[in-house]
Design a protein around this motif. Structure first.
Motif, PDB file in Angstrom:
ATOM      1  N   GLY A 256       0.860  -1.172  -0.040  1.00 50.56           N
ATOM      2  CA  GLY A 256       0.053   0.060  -0.062  1.00 50.56           C
ATOM      3  C   GLY A 256       0.752   1.344  -0.099  1.00 50.56           C
ATOM      4  O   GLY A 256       0.235   2.296   0.219  1.00 50.56           O
ATOM      5  N   ARG A 257       2.130   1.307  -0.153  1.00 50.90           N
ATOM      6  CA  ARG A 257       2.884   2.424  -0.022  1.00 50.90           C
ATOM      7  C   ARG A 257       3.041   3.266  -1.450  1.00 50.90           C
ATOM      8  O   ARG A 257       3.413   4.437  -1.304  1.00 50.90           O
ATOM      9  N   PHE A 258       2.847   2.543  -2.589  1.00 55.16           N
ATOM     10  CA  PHE A 258       3.141   3.137  -3.952  1.00 55.16           C
ATOM     11  C   PHE A 258       2.130   2.727  -4.923  1.00 55.16           C
ATOM     12  O   PHE A 258       1.421   1.612  -4.890  1.00 55.16           O
ATOM     13  N   LEU A 259       1.470   3.787  -5.484  1.00 57.13           N
ATOM     14  CA  LEU A 259       0.584   3.596  -6.515  1.00 57.13           C
ATOM     15  C   LEU A 259       1.092   4.189  -8.023  1.00 57.13           C
ATOM     16  O   LEU A 259       1.725   5.029  -8.026  1.00 57.13           O
ATOM     17  N   TYR A 260       0.694   3.177  -8.927  1.00 58.31           N
ATOM     18  CA  TYR A 260       1.228   3.727 -10.314  1.00 58.31           C
ATOM     19  C   TYR A 260      -0.205   3.807 -11.095  1.00 58.31           C
ATOM     20  O   TYR A 260      -0.885   2.983 -11.168  1.00 58.31           O
ATOM     21  N   ALA A 261      -0.001   4.643 -12.349  1.00 62.80           N
ATOM     22  CA  ALA A 261      -0.850   4.742 -13.314  1.00 62.80           C
ATOM     23  C   ALA A 261      -0.515   5.098 -14.511  1.00 62.80           C
ATOM     24  O   ALA A 261       0.467   5.405 -15.051  1.00 62.80           O
ATOM     25  N   SER A 262      -1.269   4.337 -15.668  1.00 65.99           N
ATOM     26  CA  SER A 262      -0.520   4.571 -17.106  1.00 65.99           C
ATOM     27  C   SER A 262      -1.375   5.444 -17.868  1.00 65.99           C
ATOM     28  O   SER A 262      -2.370   5.333 -17.897  1.00 65.99           O
ATOM     29  N   ARG A 264      -1.876   6.560 -22.101  1.00 70.61           N
ATOM     30  CA  ARG A 264      -1.151   6.148 -23.335  1.00 70.61           C
ATOM     31  C   ARG A 264      -0.723   7.030 -24.301  1.00 70.61           C
ATOM     32  O   ARG A 264       0.053   6.526 -25.325  1.00 70.61           O
ATOM     33  N   ASN A 265      -1.028   8.353 -24.313  1.00 64.90           N
ATOM     34  CA  ASN A 265      -0.665   9.274 -25.371  1.00 64.90           C
ATOM     35  C   ASN A 265       0.621   9.679 -25.167  1.00 64.90           C
ATOM     36  O   ASN A 265       1.222   9.773 -26.053  1.00 64.90           O
ATOM     37  N   SER A 266       1.172  10.043 -23.746  1.00 64.20           N
ATOM     38  CA  SER A 266       2.585  10.288 -23.539  1.00 64.20           C
ATOM     39  C   SER A 266       3.430   8.871 -23.438  1.00 64.20           C
ATOM     40  O   SER A 266       4.577   9.017 -22.983  1.00 64.20           O
ATOM     41  N   SER A 267       2.717   7.641 -23.008  1.00 64.62           N
ATOM     42  CA  SER A 267       3.527   6.596 -22.990  1.00 64.62           C
ATOM     43  C   SER A 267       4.191   6.575 -21.387  1.00 64.62           C
ATOM     44  O   SER A 267       5.371   6.236 -21.500  1.00 64.62           O
ATOM     45  N   ILE A 268       3.537   6.936 -20.382  1.00 66.62           N
ATOM     46  CA  ILE A 268       4.324   7.213 -19.335  1.00 66.62           C
ATOM     47  C   ILE A 268       3.345   6.078 -18.093  1.00 66.62           C
ATOM     48  O   ILE A 268       2.455   6.025 -18.246  1.00 66.62           O
ATOM     49  N   LEU A 269       4.453   5.956 -17.334  1.00 66.40           N
ATOM     50  CA  LEU A 269       3.749   5.404 -15.974  1.00 66.40           C
ATOM     51  C   LEU A 269       4.059   6.771 -14.894  1.00 66.40           C
ATOM     52  O   LEU A 269       5.153   6.983 -14.756  1.00 66.40           O
ATOM     53  N   ALA A 270       3.022   7.042 -14.156  1.00 62.87           N
ATOM     54  CA  ALA A 270       3.172   8.068 -13.015  1.00 62.87           C
ATOM     55  C   ALA A 270       3.123   7.187 -11.808  1.00 62.87           C
ATOM     56  O   ALA A 270       2.327   6.354 -11.691  1.00 62.87           O
ATOM     57  N   SER A 271       4.032   7.486 -11.061  1.00 64.86           N
ATOM     58  CA  SER A 271       4.124   6.936  -9.760  1.00 64.86           C
ATOM     59  C   SER A 271       3.924   8.150  -8.434  1.00 64.86           C
ATOM     60  O   SER A 271       4.259   9.172  -8.659  1.00 64.86           O
ATOM     61  N   PHE A 272       3.419   7.397  -7.493  1.00 67.88           N
ATOM     62  CA  PHE A 272       2.826   8.272  -6.290  1.00 67.88           C
ATOM     63  C   PHE A 272       3.035   7.367  -5.080  1.00 67.88           C
ATOM     64  O   PHE A 272       3.218   6.336  -5.075  1.00 67.88           O
ATOM     65  N   ALA A 273       3.470   8.482  -4.250  1.00 69.73           N
ATOM     66  CA  ALA A 273       3.623   7.860  -2.872  1.00 69.73           C
ATOM     67  C   ALA A 273       2.285   7.939  -2.361  1.00 69.73           C
ATOM     68  O   ALA A 273       1.612   8.877  -2.180  1.00 69.73           O
ATOM     69  N   VAL A 274       1.860   7.102  -1.294  1.00 69.39           N
ATOM     70  CA  VAL A 274       0.501   7.066  -0.735  1.00 69.39           C
ATOM     71  C   VAL A 274       0.863   7.505   0.586  1.00 69.39           C
ATOM     72  O   VAL A 274       1.737   6.774   1.193  1.00 69.39           O
ATOM     73  N   GLU A 275       0.352   8.597   1.235  1.00 70.99           N
ATOM     74  CA  GLU A 275       0.485   8.958   2.478  1.00 70.99           C
ATOM     75  C   GLU A 275      -0.055   8.350   3.569  1.00 70.99           C
ATOM     76  O   GLU A 275      -1.117   7.615   3.169  1.00 70.99           O
ATOM     77  N   GLY A 276      -0.114   8.749   4.676  1.00 71.12           N
ATOM     78  CA  GLY A 276      -0.477   8.037   5.769  1.00 71.12           C
ATOM     79  C   GLY A 276      -1.914   8.113   5.871  1.00 71.12           C
ATOM     80  O   GLY A 276      -2.930   7.201   6.168  1.00 71.12           O
ATOM     81  N   ASP A 277      -2.620   9.316   5.332  1.00 68.87           N
ATOM     82  CA  ASP A 277      -4.112   9.391   5.297  1.00 68.87           C
ATOM     83  C   ASP A 277      -4.617   8.921   4.075  1.00 68.87           C
ATOM     84  O   ASP A 277      -5.778   9.168   3.660  1.00 68.87           O
ATOM     85  N   GLY A 278      -3.794   8.498   3.181  1.00 69.29           N
ATOM     86  CA  GLY A 278      -4.268   7.853   1.875  1.00 69.29           C
ATOM     87  C   GLY A 278      -4.219   8.828   0.907  1.00 69.29           C
ATOM     88  O   GLY A 278      -4.485   8.351  -0.441  1.00 69.29           O
ATOM     89  N   LYS A 279      -3.844   9.786   0.899  1.00 66.78           N
ATOM     90  CA  LYS A 279      -3.654  10.975  -0.127  1.00 66.78           C
ATOM     91  C   LYS A 279      -2.457  10.601  -0.978  1.00 66.78           C
ATOM     92  O   LYS A 279      -1.555   9.825  -0.535  1.00 66.78           O
ATOM     93  N   LEU A 280      -2.554  11.158  -2.228  1.00 72.79           N
ATOM     94  CA  LEU A 280      -1.332  10.563  -2.980  1.00 72.79           C
ATOM     95  C   LEU A 280      -0.335  12.024  -3.180  1.00 72.79           C
ATOM     96  O   LEU A 280      -0.788  13.142  -3.331  1.00 72.79           O
ATOM     97  N   ARG A 281       0.948  11.650  -3.405  1.00 72.86           N
ATOM     98  CA  ARG A 281       2.050  12.488  -3.635  1.00 72.86           C
ATOM     99  C   ARG A 281       2.730  12.265  -4.802  1.00 72.86           C
ATOM    100  O   ARG A 281       3.279  10.993  -5.040  1.00 72.86           O
ATOM    101  N   LEU A 282       2.605  12.945  -5.926  1.00 73.72           N
ATOM    102  CA  LEU A 282       3.303  12.464  -7.203  1.00 73.72           C
ATOM    103  C   LEU A 282       4.864  12.564  -7.024  1.00 73.72           C
ATOM    104  O   LEU A 282       5.552  13.377  -6.660  1.00 73.72           O
ATOM    105  N   MET A 283       5.507  11.311  -7.510  1.00 75.41           N
ATOM    106  CA  MET A 283       6.770  11.069  -7.548  1.00 75.41           C
ATOM    107  C   MET A 283       7.549  11.577  -8.781  1.00 75.41           C
ATOM    108  O   MET A 283       8.243  12.481  -8.868  1.00 75.41           O
ATOM    109  N   GLN A 284       7.163  10.590  -9.841  1.00 79.53           N
ATOM    110  CA  GLN A 284       7.855  10.813 -11.273  1.00 79.53           C
ATOM    111  C   GLN A 284       7.042  10.388 -12.228  1.00 79.53           C
ATOM    112  O   GLN A 284       6.109   9.557 -12.139  1.00 79.53           O
TER     113      GLN A 284
END
Length: 346
Positions: A256-262, A264-284
């Motif tokens: 439950g520490r990291f979330l990823y999303a894909s 298709r038009n930029s062909s990227i994976l966005a990675s997020f850190a999952v904070e203690g309260d469940g909110k997301l912080r964009l990493m890269q």
């Protein structure tokens, strides 16, 4: 549990649904090195016309793999998984009136849920004691383009999305009868295009991907009532993105520490850190295969496998302690790969 299992170094079977190919690529992923080697190409039984995607789902005990043909013959095939080699053997096929874009079993493994993008319905099919998915027993109409469906940890509520209706449904699920009852609805901003979603491992948050705006909506989840409360909305788009957003898939690590999303038009994976309260912080933003429709994280949380619909390849990444991704291998798979499931081998 053997020592190499405990250390998370067991090899994995990787199942990749190839939409245009109408088959499943079966590969072995080395738990030590993160490299892929082919095991099998399993043709969908009796396929005459491949669909535009080939959704897959595992049984809760990971003994069976289900595949949904969106072309012809339309329906769901059941395969047995050999837990020592990963090889598949065909067990059965159940025809369906409408194609389903997403399938998932309930927690008991007795029922298979489907979301039909073309049919604007969600479906429930019983699964026999032999593990074989049967014909649809219940159809529930939805707003246009049902796109994702999954039960919660209690197995008492089932969420489903309508991309065209900008709505998330929350059904009550009768685990004995295997029936869904008319749902609560959660409206999203027009043009979100809710597609896939994922629960955090604790079942307290739901993360929903918007296909049309490439957003991720974070909901607090009330498991008692199956209710969603919006907490945060973030974008997965890179700065300076100028095209039309085309969000595809969303996954969370087993811890439950990291979330990823894909996207298709930029062909990227966005990675997020999952904070203690469940909110997301964009990493890269990580460049990946062209048009990454589907990707998956293995059950041990060590590897992420992403497929390119336009490249017919899969890339394996090792997930480090900080949620960073490093490529360990890349392999050719089938034609227009779009779905992946992974199972630890004994």
């Amino acid at each position: 549990m053997s020592p190499h299992h405990a250390s998370g170094k067991a090899d994995l079977a990787v199942y990749i649904g190839n939409g245009s190919g109408g088959d499943i690529s079966v590969l072995r992923l080395s738990g030590k090195g993160g490299t892929l080697s082919p095991i099998q190409r399993m043709r969908f039984p009796g396929v005459t016309e491949p669909g535009r995607s080939l959704p897959l789902a595992l049984s809760p005990g990971r003994e069976f793999l289900y595949a949904a043909m969106r072309g012809a013959p339309r329906g769901v095939a059941t395969f047995r998984i050999d837990r020592s080699t990963g090889a598949l053997s065909e067990l059965g096929f159940a025809a369906m009136a409408e194609s389903v874009a997403y399938i998932r079993t309930d927690l008991s493994g007795r029922f298979l849920f489907g979301a039909s993008y073309d049919g604007n319905v969600v479906t429930v099919s019983p699964i026999g004691t032999n593990g074989v998915a049967q014909q649809v027993a219940q159809r529930v109409p939805t707003a246009p383009n049902a796109h994702g469906i999954m039960g919660d940890r209690s197995n008492r509520h089932v969420l489903a999305t309508s991309l065209g209706g900008d709505v998330v449904y929350s059904f009550d699920f009768d685990q004995v009868a295997g029936t869904l009852t008319p749902p609560r609805t959660t409206a999203l901003p027009k043009g979100t295009g809710p597609r896939h979603f994922i629960f955090d491992p604790a079942g307290k948050s739901v993360y929903l991907l918007g296909e049309l705006d490439a957003s991720v909506t974070v909901f607090d989840y009330d498991s008692e009532h199956g209710a969603l409360n919006t907490k945060q909305v973030v974008t997965m788009l890179p700065v300076g993105f100028g095209g039309k957003p085309w969000g595809a898939d969303i996954q969370i690590t087993p811890d439950g520490r990291f979330l990823y999303a894909s996207e298709r038009n930029s062909s990227i994976l966005a990675s997020f850190a999952v904070e203690g309260d469940g909110k997301l912080r964009l990493m890269q933003h990580i460049p990946t295969e062209t048009q990454p429709r589907g990707f998956g994280i293995d059950p041990t949380g060590r590897y992420l496998v992403a497929m390119g619909q336009s490249t017919d390849h899969a890339t394996v990444y090792v997930i480090d302690e900080s949620g960073g991704l490093t490529v360990t291998d890349r392999a050719i798979v089938g034609n227009s790969p779009d779905w992946v499931e992974m199972v630890e081998l004994a």
